[in-house]
Write an enzyme that holds these catalytic residues in place. Structure first.
Site, mmCIF file in Angstrom:
data_model
loop_
_atom_site.group_PDB
_atom_site.id
_atom_site.type_symbol
_atom_site.label_atom_id
_atom_site.label_comp_id
_atom_site.label_asym_id
_atom_site.label_seq_id
_atom_site.Cartn_x
_atom_site.Cartn_y
_atom_site.Cartn_z
ATOM 1 N N GLY A 138 0.843 -1.203 0.000
ATOM 2 C CA GLY A 138 0.000 0.000 0.000
ATOM 3 C C GLY A 138 0.873 1.247 0.000
ATOM 4 O O GLY A 138 1.865 1.308 0.721
ATOM 5 N N ARG B 61 1.084 -5.210 -5.446
ATOM 6 C CA ARG B 61 1.307 -6.421 -4.651
ATOM 7 C C ARG B 61 1.515 -7.534 -5.674
ATOM 8 O O ARG B 61 0.691 -7.712 -6.556
ATOM 9 C CB ARG B 61 0.110 -6.694 -3.751
ATOM 10 C CG ARG B 61 -0.085 -5.596 -2.713
ATOM 11 C CD ARG B 61 -1.123 -5.972 -1.673
ATOM 12 N NE ARG B 61 -1.123 -5.012 -0.587
ATOM 13 C CZ ARG B 61 -1.970 -3.970 -0.481
ATOM 14 N NH1 ARG B 61 -2.896 -3.794 -1.391
ATOM 15 N NH2 ARG B 61 -1.893 -3.139 0.528
ATOM 16 N N THR C 97 4.336 2.725 5.442
ATOM 17 C CA THR C 97 2.936 2.308 5.540
ATOM 18 C C THR C 97 2.231 3.255 6.497
ATOM 19 O O THR C 97 2.808 3.628 7.521
ATOM 20 C CB THR C 97 2.766 0.860 6.049
ATOM 21 O OG1 THR C 97 1.403 0.699 6.502
ATOM 22 C CG2 THR C 97 3.682 0.494 7.195
ATOM 23 N N ARG D 82 -5.927 -2.570 8.904
ATOM 24 C CA ARG D 82 -6.468 -3.914 8.703
ATOM 25 C C ARG D 82 -6.099 -4.830 9.857
ATOM 26 O O ARG D 82 -6.890 -5.638 10.300
ATOM 27 C CB ARG D 82 -5.938 -4.471 7.376
ATOM 28 C CG ARG D 82 -6.590 -5.736 6.946
ATOM 29 C CD ARG D 82 -6.306 -6.059 5.510
ATOM 30 N NE ARG D 82 -4.954 -5.690 5.096
ATOM 31 C CZ ARG D 82 -4.593 -5.528 3.833
ATOM 32 N NH1 ARG D 82 -5.461 -5.692 2.879
ATOM 33 N NH2 ARG D 82 -3.364 -5.207 3.539
ATOM 34 N N ASP E 106 2.490 -0.252 11.728
ATOM 35 C CA ASP E 106 2.433 -1.545 12.414
ATOM 36 C C ASP E 106 3.707 -2.372 12.230
ATOM 37 O O ASP E 106 3.650 -3.599 12.222
ATOM 38 C CB ASP E 106 1.210 -2.344 11.920
ATOM 39 C CG ASP E 106 1.238 -2.565 10.406
ATOM 40 O OD1 ASP E 106 2.057 -1.933 9.721
ATOM 41 O OD2 ASP E 106 0.436 -3.376 9.927
ATOM 42 N N ASP F 26 5.316 -4.857 5.916
ATOM 43 C CA ASP F 26 5.886 -6.163 6.275
ATOM 44 C C ASP F 26 5.777 -7.197 5.157
ATOM 45 O O ASP F 26 6.656 -8.039 4.999
ATOM 46 C CB ASP F 26 5.393 -6.680 7.628
ATOM 47 C CG ASP F 26 3.982 -7.193 7.573
ATOM 48 O OD1 ASP F 26 3.210 -6.712 6.713
ATOM 49 O OD2 ASP F 26 3.640 -8.072 8.388
ATOM 50 N N ASP G 80 -0.070 2.492 8.395
ATOM 51 C CA ASP G 80 -0.569 1.745 9.559
ATOM 52 C C ASP G 80 0.343 1.800 10.785
ATOM 53 O O ASP G 80 -0.094 1.507 11.893
ATOM 54 C CB ASP G 80 -0.792 0.272 9.184
ATOM 55 C CG ASP G 80 -1.965 0.102 8.233
ATOM 56 O OD1 ASP G 80 -2.788 1.027 8.139
ATOM 57 O OD2 ASP G 80 -2.053 -0.955 7.579
HETATM 58 O O1 F6P Z 1 -1.670 0.693 3.676
HETATM 59 C C1 F6P Z 1 -2.194 -0.203 4.615
HETATM 60 C C2 F6P Z 1 -3.651 -0.248 4.449
HETATM 61 O O2 F6P Z 1 -4.020 1.072 4.493
HETATM 62 C C3 F6P Z 1 -4.526 -1.034 5.406
HETATM 63 O O3 F6P Z 1 -4.826 -0.393 6.611
HETATM 64 C C4 F6P Z 1 -5.725 -1.317 4.568
HETATM 65 O O4 F6P Z 1 -6.451 -2.382 5.002
HETATM 66 C C5 F6P Z 1 -5.118 -1.594 3.255
HETATM 67 O O5 F6P Z 1 -3.961 -0.796 3.190
HETATM 68 C C6 F6P Z 1 -6.012 -1.395 2.079
HETATM 69 O O6 F6P Z 1 -5.238 -1.322 0.930
HETATM 70 P P1 F6P Z 1 -5.689 -1.720 -0.525
HETATM 71 O O7 F6P Z 1 -7.002 -1.058 -0.759
HETATM 72 O O8 F6P Z 1 -4.598 -1.164 -1.372
HETATM 73 O O9 F6P Z 1 -5.759 -3.197 -0.574
#
Ligand code: F6P
Length: 326
Positions: free
Chosen positions: A14, A75, A129, A175, A133, A106, A131
């Protein structure tokens, strides 16, 4: 000092505001040492497809203030396979790339670890990120900007919520983690927060809200991390609405607005520090490490460690949120 001819830089997973600042810093730190730089587009997928382009200093100008990533992000399912990684290795070799800086989360470091266990090209990670995390770093690039986006949005919602005495459930990203909800909740004076790390069921929440109304607080805001086990803001609202029949309930999901925007000063500075530090780590003959920031100092954390451990939420912040939300 280890000698490098050419390094590659990629962003993966992300996106996060400040990734561009990190690309700029890594590229210029390498160019400063007369190392050539190649931008790898579309993350690991681009490594497999051979999406390489030389980056000169001027090409990373005028990007420090821009959200998103000029290298794009993806991804890659193929990189999870041995054949995909082998193809990526062949491409790196063909391009004469002898070191790689990976900016991501990660999942990106898992990929980097696999690759470096199989092939001899060193990878160094930069935590990017929203997050926050990742174990081994106090902050990840993009977290501060996303928090500022959250407070801007929640403040606006509070204006309208208090005009109508409403109960709002606002869902923020995360998430698997509640860092955005926790700090965002403190910064906006949320009446309650729900995060995946804490088992706070709806019975507790209902009691908490009932008390709040008893204390004559007519506007209540609950921040819900998307990964909370209740299932998100809409689900929680559904679960409490029976008990709060006389109240006007609304739900807002902030969504991907949290991932965009111009990076904050804090994110620009840490991205610059970490991007440069990643190249310095390569020069220092380090590999399979993430560059992090602990107590304002640069640290190097093995991929193994940051992947294996979960970052704890700050208990004292949780207690503070509880106390201040009475
Ligand atoms: O970047 C991390 C994050 O924001 C998470 O909190 C979220 O669930 C996810 O990415 C959603 O990303 P995408 O819509 O790109 O799958």
């Amino acid at each position: 000092m280890k000698q490098f001819r050419k390094i590659g830089i990629l962003t993966s997973g992300g996106d996060a505001p400040g990734m561009n600042a990190a690309i700029r810093a890594a590229a210029r730190r390498a160019l400063y040492n007369d190392i050539e730089v190649v931008g790898i587009r579309n993350g690991y997928q681009g490594m497999i497809m051979g999406h390489f382009r030389e980056l000169q200093s001027y090409m990373v100008g005028d990007i420090i203030q821009r959200g998103g990533t000029i290298l794009k992000s993806a991804r890659s399912e193929d990189f999870r396979t041995k054949e995909g990684r082998r193809q990526a290795y062949r491409n790196l070799k063909k391009e004469d790339i002898d070191g790689v800086v990976v900016i991501g989360g990660d999942g990106s470091f898992r990929g980097a670890r696999e690759f470096t266990e199989e092939f001899s090209i060193p990878f160094v990670g930069v935590p990017g990120t929203i997050d926050n995390d990742l174990y081994g770093t106090d902050y990840t690039i993009g977290y501060d900007t996303a928090l500022n986006t959250i407070i801007d949005a929640v403040d606006k919602i509070r204006d309208t919520a208090s005009s109508h005495d409403r109960l709002f459930f606002i869902e923020v990203m995360g998430r698997d983690a509640g860092f955005l909800a926790l700090r965002g909740g403190i910064a906006t004076g949320a009446e309650a927060i729900l995060i995946p790390e804490i088992n706070y069921d709806t019975v507790n929440l209902k009691e908490h809200l009932a008390k709040s109304y008893k204390r004559r607080k007519l506007t209540n805001i609950v921040l819900v991390a998307e990964g909370d086990e209740t299932g998100g803001a809409f689900e929680v609202a559904e679960q409490v609405k029976e008990d709060f029949k006389g109240f006007d309930i609304r739900v807002t999901v902030l969504g991907h607005i949290q991932r965009g925007g111009s990076p904050s000063a804090f994110d620009r500075v840490i991205a610059s520090q970490m991007g440069a530090a990643a190249v310095e780590a390569l020069l220092d003959d380090q590999k399979s490490v993430m560059v992090g920031m602990m107590n304002r100092e640069i640290v190097h954390v093995p991929f193994n460690k940051t992947i294996k451990h979960q970052k704890d939420v700050n208990r004292s912040l949780l207690d503070l949120q509880e106390i201040l939300s009475i």
